[in-house]
Each structure stands twice: as structure tokens, then as C-alpha cells.
Scaffold this motif. Structure first.
Motif, PDB file in Angstrom:
ATOM      1  N   PRO A 175     127.375 128.434 -25.380  1.00 17.93           N
ATOM      2  CA  PRO A 175     126.991 126.971 -25.198  1.00 17.93           C
ATOM      3  C   PRO A 175     127.326 125.954 -26.398  1.00 17.93           C
ATOM      4  N   GLN A 176     127.544 124.931 -26.315  1.00 18.00           N
ATOM      5  CA  GLN A 176     127.730 124.009 -27.518  1.00 18.00           C
ATOM      6  C   GLN A 176     126.746 122.840 -27.567  1.00 18.00           C
ATOM      7  N   TYR A 177     126.590 122.217 -28.375  1.00 18.36           N
ATOM      8  CA  TYR A 177     125.537 121.092 -28.404  1.00 18.36           C
ATOM      9  C   TYR A 177     125.976 120.075 -29.608  1.00 18.36           C
ATOM     10  N   THR A 178     125.802 119.024 -29.292  1.00 22.11           N
ATOM     11  CA  THR A 178     126.224 117.868 -30.341  1.00 22.11           C
ATOM     12  C   THR A 178     124.836 116.755 -30.300  1.00 22.11           C
ATOM     13  N   GLU A 184     117.138 113.608 -22.737  1.00 17.52           N
ATOM     14  CA  GLU A 184     116.338 113.784 -21.771  1.00 17.52           C
ATOM     15  C   GLU A 184     115.241 114.681 -21.753  1.00 17.52           C
ATOM     16  N   GLY A 185     114.676 114.658 -23.172  1.00 16.03           N
ATOM     17  CA  GLY A 185     113.654 115.724 -23.196  1.00 16.03           C
ATOM     18  C   GLY A 185     113.913 117.167 -23.531  1.00 16.03           C
ATOM     19  N   MET A 186     115.338 117.340 -23.558  1.00 14.04           N
ATOM     20  CA  MET A 186     115.726 118.648 -23.946  1.00 14.04           C
ATOM     21  C   MET A 186     116.299 118.831 -25.325  1.00 14.04           C
ATOM     22  N   LYS A 187     115.703 120.025 -26.189  1.00 13.68           N
ATOM     23  CA  LYS A 187     116.131 119.957 -27.689  1.00 13.68           C
ATOM     24  C   LYS A 187     117.365 120.821 -27.827  1.00 13.68           C
ATOM     25  N   LEU A 192     120.468 126.380 -34.158  1.00 12.09           N
ATOM     26  CA  LEU A 192     121.624 125.792 -34.496  1.00 12.09           C
ATOM     27  C   LEU A 192     121.374 124.787 -35.730  1.00 12.09           C
ATOM     28  N   LEU A 193     120.018 124.273 -35.921  1.00 10.74           N
ATOM     29  CA  LEU A 193     119.745 123.402 -36.947  1.00 10.74           C
ATOM     30  C   LEU A 193     119.266 124.127 -38.270  1.00 10.74           C
ATOM     31  N   SER A 194     119.298 125.409 -38.236  1.00  6.84           N
ATOM     32  CA  SER A 194     118.642 126.227 -39.446  1.00  6.84           C
ATOM     33  C   SER A 194     119.677 126.031 -40.406  1.00  6.84           C
ATOM     34  N   GLY A 195     120.687 125.948 -40.427  1.00 11.51           N
ATOM     35  CA  GLY A 195     121.719 126.076 -41.481  1.00 11.51           C
ATOM     36  C   GLY A 195     122.082 127.696 -41.803  1.00 11.51           C
ATOM     37  N   ASN A 196     121.675 128.558 -41.269  1.00  8.41           N
ATOM     38  CA  ASN A 196     122.134 129.860 -41.561  1.00  8.41           C
ATOM     39  C   ASN A 196     122.986 130.341 -40.634  1.00  8.41           C
TER      40      ASN A 196
END
Ligand code: 4GS
Length: 223
Positions: A175-178, A184-187, A192-196
Motif C-alpha cells: 500500500p502507498q500513502y501520501t 478522515e482520522g486515519m493515520k 513510513l515516517l521513521s526514516g529507517n
């Protein structure tokens, strides 16, 4: 890569002027030569089809007209002739990669009930289907073939895209996110935000595998 397409409806192929395939044409990485089979009718009404021998519904494309259209290509480099048909082997990614190694393909599109069998026997090397359903013509299948094969032509996609695709070979996409980070309340998944990047690669690989097991387990058995 050179594609010659024999069709009664060349205008349908204008969708290939958009997006990635449009860019590949502009950059001369691929060339699509559309041959209007109707131009090879020697009939005063430009007739290209006739009623089937033996009776039955619909019209059949005449063998001599299709043959003259093919002959106009002077196929001197012996390019493979592909007929888009539900009788062919169903197209898959393995076949797409195999065809992308050719440098010239000739694609024949039938319309109506089909094409007289004799000219098919004379010129077709391979029949390919895009799936088990019936369309009104071979034009959409030809576009599917050109699109899927062109992705593998040198320079059409970025090196990164090719690398990612070969990394997850045969699996469905993770799955991809941007942005935005919350919709809508979904994080977005925290990883994917960790930078690792090593952890992210592992997570994506695992997602691909799980999604494939769940949605298309049959793909895991294919080589
Ligand atoms: C397909 C297909 C197709 C069959 C063409 C009936 C007009 C039509 N071609 N994959 N006559 N599916 N062709 O439905 O390739």
C-alpha cells in the motif's frame, strides 16, 4: 521498439498519446505505426467484411484485404505477427517481459465476428488474449499489449521503478500513502515516517507478501 498495428479503427489508438506511453512516443523510445486496413479494400465502397459462409450472425473481415494491409509492411526483419483473440494464451507479466525483448511487433486487430481463418493461418505467429471475456474488437487488447510491453523498453520508466518492480517480482504492490499525514482520522503507518529505509523495505516486502497471500494466492504458485 517498433509496433505496427493493423486495424479498422486507428483513431481508437489516440489514447496512447497520453501519459507515459505518449512521452515514450515523443522521446522516440517506441514508435506506433497504425495501418488502416480499410485503405487496402479494392472495392468501390471500401468494403472490408462480408457475411460468413455457412450462414450465421455478423460479418467477417475478408482475407485478401487483411493480407494486402500486412504485405504493405514489407515485413523484412521478420517481426512476430500477433493476433489479439480470446483463443490465444492469456497475457501475463512473463509474456510481457518476453515480448519486450523483440524490437519489432506486428499486431493484428479483428473486429466484428473476426477474420477469415485462411489469412490468419498464413500470417499469424502467435495469438494472445487479454482475458476470458468478449470485446467488440482487438483494438483495446492491442493497446493493453503495447502499454504493458512498452514499460520494459529502455528509458520508458525510471531505473528506480524497474528496480522496485524486480525486487517484488510476481507479488502485488504494497500500500502507498501520501500527504496528508491524517486523512478522515486515519493515520499513515508510523514506520513510513521513521526514516529507517531498511525497516521500511522490510515492511513493504512483508505487506506485498501478505496482500498476495490474501488476495491472489494463485500468483505465489506461478514460478
Ligand atoms: C479479445 C480478448 C476479444 C472477439 C474481437 C470477438 C472481436 C474480440 N481479444 N483478448 N470478435 N478477450 N476479441 O475479445 O484479445
Amino acid at each position: 521498439m517498433q509496433f505496427d498495428v493493423l486495424t479498422l479503427f486507428p483513431e481508437m489508438f489516440s489514447s496512447l498519446n497520453e501519459s507515459i506511453i505518449g512521452r515514450a512516443k515523443k522521446n522516440k523510445q517506441i514508435n506506433i505505426n497504425l495501418v488502416n486496413v480499410r485503405d487496402f479494400s479494392e472495392n468501390k465502397h471500401n468494403k472490408v467484411d462480408d457475411t460468413p459462409y455457412g450462414g450465421g450472425a455478423g460479418m467477417v473481415m475478408m482475407p485478401d484485404v487483411v493480407y494486402r494491409a500486412y504485405e504493405s509492411l514489407n515485413n523484412k526483419d521478420n517481426a512476430k505477427v500477433i493476433y489479439m483473440s480470446p483463443q490465444g494464451k492469456t497475457l501475463n507479466q512473463k509474456k510481457v517481459v518476453e515480448l519486450s525483448k523483440e524490437n519489432h511487433l506486428i499486431i493484428l486487430c479483428g473486429h466484428y465476428e473476426g477474420i477469415d481463418q485462411r489469412v490468419l493461418d498464413k500470417i499469424v505467429d502467435e495469438e494472445i488474449s487479454i482475458g476470458d471475456y468478449v470485446l467488440t474488437g482487438g483494438e483495446l487488447p492491442a493497446m493493453v499489449l503495447i502499454d504493458s510491453v512498452s514499460r520494459y523498453v529502455e528509458g520508458v520508466l525510471s531505473k528506480d521503478s524497474i528496480k522496485e518492480e524486480s525486487f517484488s517480482k510476481g507479488l502485488l504492490e504494497y500500500p502507498q500513502y501520501t500527504r496528508p499525514e491524517v486523512f478522515e482520522g486515519m493515520k499513515v503507518p508510523e514506520i513510513l515516517l521513521s526514516g529507517n529505509h531498511q525497516k521500511i523495505d522490510e515492511w513493504r516486502k512483508e505487506q506485498s507478501l501478505e496482500i498476495t497471500k490474501k488476495k491472489r494466492p494463485d500468483l505465489l504458485l506461478n514460478e
